[in-house]
Scaffold this motif. Structure first.
Motif, PDB file in Angstrom:
ATOM      1  N   VAL A   1       9.828  -1.131 -69.557  1.00  7.11           N
ATOM      2  CA  VAL A   1       8.895  -2.227 -69.315  1.00  7.11           C
ATOM      3  C   VAL A   1       7.532  -1.648 -68.974  1.00  7.11           C
ATOM      4  N   ASP A   2       6.473  -2.242 -69.562  1.00  9.01           N
ATOM      5  CA  ASP A   2       5.116  -1.877 -69.154  1.00  9.01           C
ATOM      6  C   ASP A   2       4.898  -2.409 -67.747  1.00  9.01           C
ATOM      7  N   ILE A   3       4.353  -1.578 -66.885  1.00 12.06           N
ATOM      8  CA  ILE A   3       4.128  -1.985 -65.500  1.00 12.06           C
ATOM      9  C   ILE A   3       2.768  -2.659 -65.441  1.00 12.06           C
ATOM     10  N   ASP A   4       2.808  -4.018 -65.427  1.00 15.65           N
ATOM     11  CA  ASP A   4       1.590  -4.810 -65.514  1.00 15.65           C
ATOM     12  C   ASP A   4       1.778  -6.083 -64.698  1.00 15.65           C
ATOM     13  N   GLY A   5       0.681  -6.699 -64.306  1.00 14.36           N
ATOM     14  CA  GLY A   5       0.741  -7.976 -63.605  1.00 14.36           C
ATOM     15  C   GLY A   5       0.453  -7.851 -62.124  1.00 14.36           C
ATOM     16  N   PRO A   6       0.755  -8.905 -61.384  1.00 13.67           N
ATOM     17  CA  PRO A   6       0.549  -8.897 -59.931  1.00 13.67           C
ATOM     18  C   PRO A   6       1.414  -7.812 -59.268  1.00 13.67           C
ATOM     19  N   PRO A   7       1.073  -7.404 -58.056  1.00 10.10           N
ATOM     20  CA  PRO A   7       1.792  -6.305 -57.393  1.00 10.10           C
ATOM     21  C   PRO A   7       3.306  -6.498 -57.317  1.00 10.10           C
ATOM     22  N   GLU A   8       3.750  -7.714 -57.055  1.00  7.93           N
ATOM     23  CA  GLU A   8       5.194  -7.949 -56.941  1.00  7.93           C
ATOM     24  C   GLU A   8       5.890  -7.700 -58.265  1.00  7.93           C
ATOM     25  N   ILE A   9       5.288  -8.145 -59.354  1.00  5.90           N
ATOM     26  CA  ILE A   9       5.893  -7.967 -60.679  1.00  5.90           C
ATOM     27  C   ILE A   9       5.807  -6.505 -61.094  1.00  5.90           C
ATOM     28  N   ARG A  10       4.705  -5.822 -60.758  1.00  2.00           N
ATOM     29  CA  ARG A  10       4.618  -4.378 -61.045  1.00  2.00           C
ATOM     30  C   ARG A  10       5.722  -3.635 -60.312  1.00  2.00           C
ATOM     31  N   SER A  11       6.008  -4.044 -59.080  1.00  2.00           N
ATOM     32  CA  SER A  11       7.065  -3.415 -58.302  1.00  2.00           C
ATOM     33  C   SER A  11       8.428  -3.625 -58.956  1.00  2.00           C
ATOM     34  N   VAL A  12       8.704  -4.859 -59.395  1.00  2.00           N
ATOM     35  CA  VAL A  12       9.976  -5.151 -60.057  1.00  2.00           C
ATOM     36  C   VAL A  12      10.085  -4.354 -61.357  1.00  2.00           C
ATOM     37  N   ALA A  13       9.018  -4.305 -62.136  1.00  2.00           N
ATOM     38  CA  ALA A  13       9.028  -3.560 -63.398  1.00  2.00           C
ATOM     39  C   ALA A  13       9.267  -2.076 -63.145  1.00  2.00           C
ATOM     40  N   GLY A  14       8.621  -1.519 -62.119  1.00  2.00           N
ATOM     41  CA  GLY A  14       8.824  -0.115 -61.783  1.00  2.00           C
ATOM     42  C   GLY A  14      10.266   0.177 -61.382  1.00  2.00           C
ATOM     43  N   GLU A  15      10.843  -0.713 -60.569  1.00  2.00           N
ATOM     44  CA  GLU A  15      12.244  -0.541 -60.158  1.00  2.00           C
ATOM     45  C   GLU A  15      13.191  -0.716 -61.337  1.00  2.00           C
ATOM     46  N   PHE A  16      12.859  -1.623 -62.245  1.00  2.00           N
ATOM     47  CA  PHE A  16      13.663  -1.830 -63.448  1.00  2.00           C
ATOM     48  C   PHE A  16      13.695  -0.541 -64.269  1.00  2.00           C
ATOM     49  N   ASN A  17      12.513   0.052 -64.479  1.00  2.00           N
ATOM     50  CA  ASN A  17      12.446   1.311 -65.236  1.00  2.00           C
ATOM     51  C   ASN A  17      13.178   2.433 -64.509  1.00  2.00           C
TER      52      ASN A  17
ATOM     53  N   ALA B   1      -0.575 -17.302 -66.498  1.00  2.00           N
ATOM     54  CA  ALA B   1      -0.655 -16.276 -67.544  1.00  2.00           C
ATOM     55  C   ALA B   1      -0.460 -14.891 -66.942  1.00  2.00           C
ATOM     56  N   ALA B   2      -1.001 -14.672 -65.757  1.00  2.00           N
ATOM     57  CA  ALA B   2      -0.862 -13.371 -65.099  1.00  2.00           C
ATOM     58  C   ALA B   2       0.575 -13.117 -64.667  1.00  2.00           C
ATOM     59  N   ILE B   3       1.345 -14.164 -64.450  1.00  2.00           N
ATOM     60  CA  ILE B   3       2.738 -14.019 -64.018  1.00  2.00           C
ATOM     61  C   ILE B   3       3.695 -14.092 -65.206  1.00  2.00           C
ATOM     62  N   VAL B   4       3.467 -15.050 -66.092  1.00  2.00           N
ATOM     63  CA  VAL B   4       4.403 -15.294 -67.183  1.00  2.00           C
ATOM     64  C   VAL B   4       4.427 -14.126 -68.177  1.00  2.00           C
ATOM     65  N   LYS B   5       3.295 -13.576 -68.521  1.00  2.00           N
ATOM     66  CA  LYS B   5       3.258 -12.503 -69.519  1.00  2.00           C
ATOM     67  C   LYS B   5       4.075 -11.283 -69.079  1.00  2.00           C
ATOM     68  N   PRO B   6       3.888 -10.756 -67.859  1.00  2.00           N
ATOM     69  CA  PRO B   6       4.721  -9.619 -67.446  1.00  2.00           C
ATOM     70  C   PRO B   6       6.200  -9.970 -67.310  1.00  2.00           C
ATOM     71  N   LEU B   7       6.519 -11.189 -66.881  1.00  2.00           N
ATOM     72  CA  LEU B   7       7.924 -11.584 -66.780  1.00  2.00           C
ATOM     73  C   LEU B   7       8.553 -11.706 -68.162  1.00  2.00           C
ATOM     74  N   ALA B   8       7.802 -12.176 -69.139  1.00  2.00           N
ATOM     75  CA  ALA B   8       8.309 -12.259 -70.512  1.00  2.00           C
ATOM     76  C   ALA B   8       8.576 -10.854 -71.057  1.00  2.00           C
ATOM     77  N   ALA B   9       7.705  -9.900 -70.723  1.00  2.00           N
ATOM     78  CA  ALA B   9       7.926  -8.512 -71.158  1.00  2.00           C
ATOM     79  C   ALA B   9       9.179  -7.934 -70.506  1.00  2.00           C
ATOM     80  N   LEU B  10       9.394  -8.257 -69.238  1.00  2.00           N
ATOM     81  CA  LEU B  10      10.593  -7.808 -68.533  1.00  2.00           C
ATOM     82  C   LEU B  10      11.842  -8.400 -69.180  1.00  2.00           C
TER      83      LEU B  10
END
Length: 181
Positions: free
Chosen positions: A84-100, A59-68
């Motif tokens: 993208v909302d920057i949420d989730g584990p550090p790796e996913i937050r990093s990807v979301a930040g780079e995406f934005n 759930a901690a991984i899938v929810k942020p990836l679904a938002a991405l």
């Protein structure tokens, strides 16, 4: 004699054996079943805890990836303001930040290009593969005595004088085939 009987029974792996010592009677099967029951209960408990941990982690991984993914779909549909909302584990937050950051860089680049496109004094018209106008600058609208809204969606051939249309079509087709003008 009783101890040697127990050791012999245990060593030989005999099934049900009994230890009779005065008034105490202990059966090996009952003791084994109780131990087996505890082991099964512990195994089931550990499995359930593992499943719960896996569910929480997914759930901690899938929810942020679904938002991405949802943001990427919105952007692909033309919503350039999607982020993208920057949420989730550090790796996913990093990807979301780079995406934005990538989207912000793209928006800034498009704004610069749009500024150059709109400020150009020469007419600029772009067409898609079907030769339909998809973009034009204000100088093109002035040159062809129309509005930008009139130009967008118009077949490119309408801007080419009739006597040159056939040659223009052949040149466009040749360019599409060879990539050379």
């Amino acid at each position: 004699p009783t101890l040697s009987l127990i050791l012999a029974a245990a060593y030989l792996g005999l099934g049900a054996w009994r230890l009779n010592s005065g008034w105490q009677l202990v059966t090996k099967d009952v003791a084994d079943n109780a131990s087996r029951g505890w082991l099964i209960a512990i195994g089931v408990g550990v499995t359930l805890l593992g499943l719960l941990a896996a569910w929480k982690l997914s759930a901690a991984i899938v929810k942020p990836l679904a938002a991405l993914q949802k943001a990427a779909t919105r952007i692909a549909s033309g919503d350039t303001a999607a982020r993208v909302d920057i949420d989730g584990p550090p790796e996913i937050r990093s990807v979301a930040g780079e995406f934005n950051r990538m989207l912000d860089t793209r928006a800034a680049s498009e704004a610069r290009l749009r500024g150059i496109f709109d400020a150009a004094t020469d007419a600029i018209v772009t067409a898609d593969a079907r030769q339909v106008i998809v973009a034009a600058n204000p100088a093109a609208a002035r040159m062809f005595r129309g509005s930008l809204a009139d130009l967008i969606g118009m077949p490119l051939d309408r801007l080419v004088p009739e006597r040159y249309r056939e040659a223009h079509r052949r040149e466009v087709q040749a360019f599409g085939t060879s990539g050379e003008a």
